[in-house]
Design an enzyme around this catalytic site. Structure first.
Site, PDB file in Angstrom:
ATOM      1  N   HIS A 151     -79.216 -43.652   1.519  1.00  0.00           N
ATOM      2  CA  HIS A 151     -80.506 -44.173   1.987  1.00  0.00           C
ATOM      3  C   HIS A 151     -81.718 -43.381   1.496  1.00  0.00           C
ATOM      4  O   HIS A 151     -82.653 -43.103   2.260  1.00  0.00           O
ATOM      5  CB  HIS A 151     -80.515 -44.256   3.512  1.00  0.00           C
ATOM      6  CG  HIS A 151     -79.550 -45.264   4.075  1.00  0.00           C
ATOM      7  ND1 HIS A 151     -79.126 -46.375   3.379  1.00  0.00           N
ATOM      8  CD2 HIS A 151     -78.945 -45.341   5.297  1.00  0.00           C
ATOM      9  CE1 HIS A 151     -78.299 -47.078   4.138  1.00  0.00           C
ATOM     10  NE2 HIS A 151     -78.169 -46.488   5.290  1.00  0.00           N
ATOM     11  N   HIS A 225     -83.245 -51.463   8.133  1.00  0.00           N
ATOM     12  CA  HIS A 225     -82.086 -50.928   8.851  1.00  0.00           C
ATOM     13  C   HIS A 225     -82.197 -51.097  10.370  1.00  0.00           C
ATOM     14  O   HIS A 225     -81.868 -50.178  11.130  1.00  0.00           O
ATOM     15  CB  HIS A 225     -81.899 -49.456   8.481  1.00  0.00           C
ATOM     16  CG  HIS A 225     -80.492 -48.968   8.555  1.00  0.00           C
ATOM     17  ND1 HIS A 225     -79.796 -48.843   9.741  1.00  0.00           N
ATOM     18  CD2 HIS A 225     -79.633 -48.570   7.576  1.00  0.00           C
ATOM     19  CE1 HIS A 225     -78.588 -48.389   9.487  1.00  0.00           C
ATOM     20  NE2 HIS A 225     -78.457 -48.208   8.183  1.00  0.00           N
ATOM     21  N   GLU A 360     -77.834 -55.513   6.431  1.00  0.00           N
ATOM     22  CA  GLU A 360     -78.753 -54.934   5.449  1.00  0.00           C
ATOM     23  C   GLU A 360     -78.622 -55.661   4.108  1.00  0.00           C
ATOM     24  O   GLU A 360     -77.722 -55.345   3.319  1.00  0.00           O
ATOM     25  CB  GLU A 360     -78.433 -53.449   5.258  1.00  0.00           C
ATOM     26  CG  GLU A 360     -78.370 -52.661   6.539  1.00  0.00           C
ATOM     27  CD  GLU A 360     -77.575 -51.357   6.391  1.00  0.00           C
ATOM     28  OE1 GLU A 360     -77.919 -50.544   5.529  1.00  0.00           O
ATOM     29  OE2 GLU A 360     -76.596 -51.177   7.127  1.00  0.00           O
TER      30      GLU A 360
HETATM   31  C1  GLA Z   1     -75.579 -47.542   6.731  1.00  0.00           C
HETATM   32  C2  GLA Z   1     -74.311 -47.012   6.206  1.00  0.00           C
HETATM   33  C3  GLA Z   1     -73.490 -46.479   7.314  1.00  0.00           C
HETATM   34  C4  GLA Z   1     -74.244 -45.459   8.112  1.00  0.00           C
HETATM   35  C5  GLA Z   1     -75.536 -46.056   8.589  1.00  0.00           C
HETATM   36  C6  GLA Z   1     -76.364 -45.020   9.284  1.00  0.00           C
HETATM   37  O1  GLA Z   1     -75.428 -48.749   7.311  1.00  0.00           O
HETATM   38  O2  GLA Z   1     -73.590 -47.947   5.458  1.00  0.00           O
HETATM   39  O3  GLA Z   1     -72.331 -45.900   6.804  1.00  0.00           O
HETATM   40  O4  GLA Z   1     -74.509 -44.349   7.316  1.00  0.00           O
HETATM   41  O5  GLA Z   1     -76.246 -46.585   7.527  1.00  0.00           O
HETATM   42  O6  GLA Z   1     -75.669 -44.317  10.244  1.00  0.00           O
END
Ligand code: GLA
Length: 396
Positions: A151, A225, A360
């Site tokens: 991210h 997110h 997402e």
């Molecule tokens: C995303 C990732 C997950 C996790 C979340 C945050 O969705 O794919 O594995 O890291 O973010 O906790």
């Protein structure tokens, strides 16, 4: 680019105040608003109000924008991380309820967050071992989700202060957020200017529109997110999910795609027919073990770049329905498997395992290292576009 940044910085130094924006009112009402201030337009169909929402560790004041549409649906968004702080939509009896996880105040977001409600960039999802090569040069990123980069790194777009502007839109109250990400920020090449417009539409959709431009070749993968719980409480296992995908991208034990596009047929990843999240999540399946549940990218059955339905989620007790539409080729469906009862959120709700889920829309994880996946390279002169719609309705 430097000039543009100076402009962004200058423009950001506007005083914090409360304002109202009317999205679809006549000139007379606008004139009245100018004469009498916010109170005179409180009955306007769409509006935005702005209020202080604390400050960053560095002392930068942050504002909270409340977008309300004619139906009374409401989104509260702040310009730190572009966080969606709350999202209130009706249930089948018309009662408004907050359907996203998060905190009551900014300090809690700054202290610790698993990206609640956040804008994600420059690269949503994982890049293997925090490394990729572009135009023959290797780039090294923070491995903030060891051994991978996740991210956007340590100070991703979820942790930057965005320049906010209330903008006119025929579709509903709209908030524009801008950020100039410098060359080298979090290890990524090029100056990247990013604009995100959040609109709360008249048909109860939160629309998120991204555009970005670069001054040299770089990689971009932006997403949103928010953690949803359409019941507003408890586990999400009874939510019924449909994902329009014949294939998904299986991962290794560190959640990096193996490169295979695997048919969902006959696996717990087949959501082509609406199925409860909990129906198969605990099956003895290697992929589910790697993800501790669902934490995978689905290859959506629609042409890339075309806005279309990716997923539909129905919550039986409230009757709420969430439809996720996007122009992106992939959808990361994450069933909140890292929530573990250590975070106390809004109204004292302690977020337990699988109390929220994320949808997402994005390009596939680790695309910079996978030439066979749809490209995430952005070149100077080209504009990155990505539109996401989280559309709410009810089923009787
Ligand atoms: C995303 C990732 C997950 C996790 C979340 C945050 O969705 O794919 O594995 O890291 O973010 O906790």
């Amino acid at each position: 680019m430097q000039n543009r940044y100076q402009w962004l910085t200058r423009a950001f130094r506007q005083p914090t105040h409360t304002l109202c924006y009317t999205g679809s009112v006549c000139a007379a009402v606008l004139a009245a608003a100018a004469l009498f201030g916010c109170a005179s337009v409180s009955s306007a169909p769409d509006q935005i109000s702005r209020q202080p929402f604390g400050q960053t560790k560095e002392g930068t004041p942050i504002d909270l924008f409340t977008l309300r549409n004619a139906n009374g649906a409401e989104a509260r968004i702040c310009n730190y991380g572009g966080l969606v702080i709350s999202l209130k939509v009706p249930d089948r009896s018309g009662k408004l309820g907050d359907v996203v996880l998060g905190y009551d105040n900014l300090a809690d977001y700054i202290k610790e967050t698993p990206y609640f409600g956040a804008l994600i960039g420059r690269y949503g999802n994982r890049i293997a071992k925090g490394q990729f090569t572009l135009d023959g040069r290797q780039y090294t990123l923070a491995t903030n989700n060891y051994p991978n980069s996740l991210h956007g790194g340590v100070q991703g777009f979820d942790k930057v202060v965005w320049l906010p502007t209330v903008v006119p839109s025929a579709e509903g109250p709209a908030l524009k957020l801008q950020h100039l990400s410098h060359d080298g920020e979090e290890g990524y090449p090029a100056n990247l200017s990013v604009t995100v417009i959040y609109t709360l539409t008249g048909d109860n959709a939160l629309k998120v529109e991204y555009t970005a431009a670069t001054d040299r070749n770089t990689v971009v993968n932006l997403t949103q997110h928010s953690y949803f719980n359409l019941a507003g409480k408890g586990a999400i296992l009874d939510h019924v999910v449909m994902i329009g995908a014949d294939k998904f991208t299986p991962v290794d034990s560190t959640l990096i795609p193996t490169g295979e596009l695997r048919p969902v047929d006959g696996t717990p990843f087949d959501f082509r027919k609406p199925t409860a999240i909990g129906a198969r999540i605990n099956q003895d399946d290697e992929q589910l073990k790697f993800g501790k549940g669902y934490d995978h990218n689905w290859v959506i059955n629609k042409p890339m770049g075309q806005l279309g339905l990716m997923a539909r989620v129905y919550e039986p007790t409230s009757g709420r329905v969430l439809e996720v539409l996007s122009t992106e080729p992939g959808l990361q469906f994450y069933s909140g498997n890292f929530l573990d009862g250590t975070l106390k959120g809004k109204g004292g709700w302690v977020y337990q395992f699988r109390n929220g889920f994320c949808m997402e829309p994005q390009h596939y994880p680790d695309s910079p290292n996978r030439p066979e996946f749809p490209s995430v390279v952005l070149k100077p002169g080209d504009t990155y576009h990505n539109t996401i719609l989280f559309k709410f309705s009810v089923q009787k």
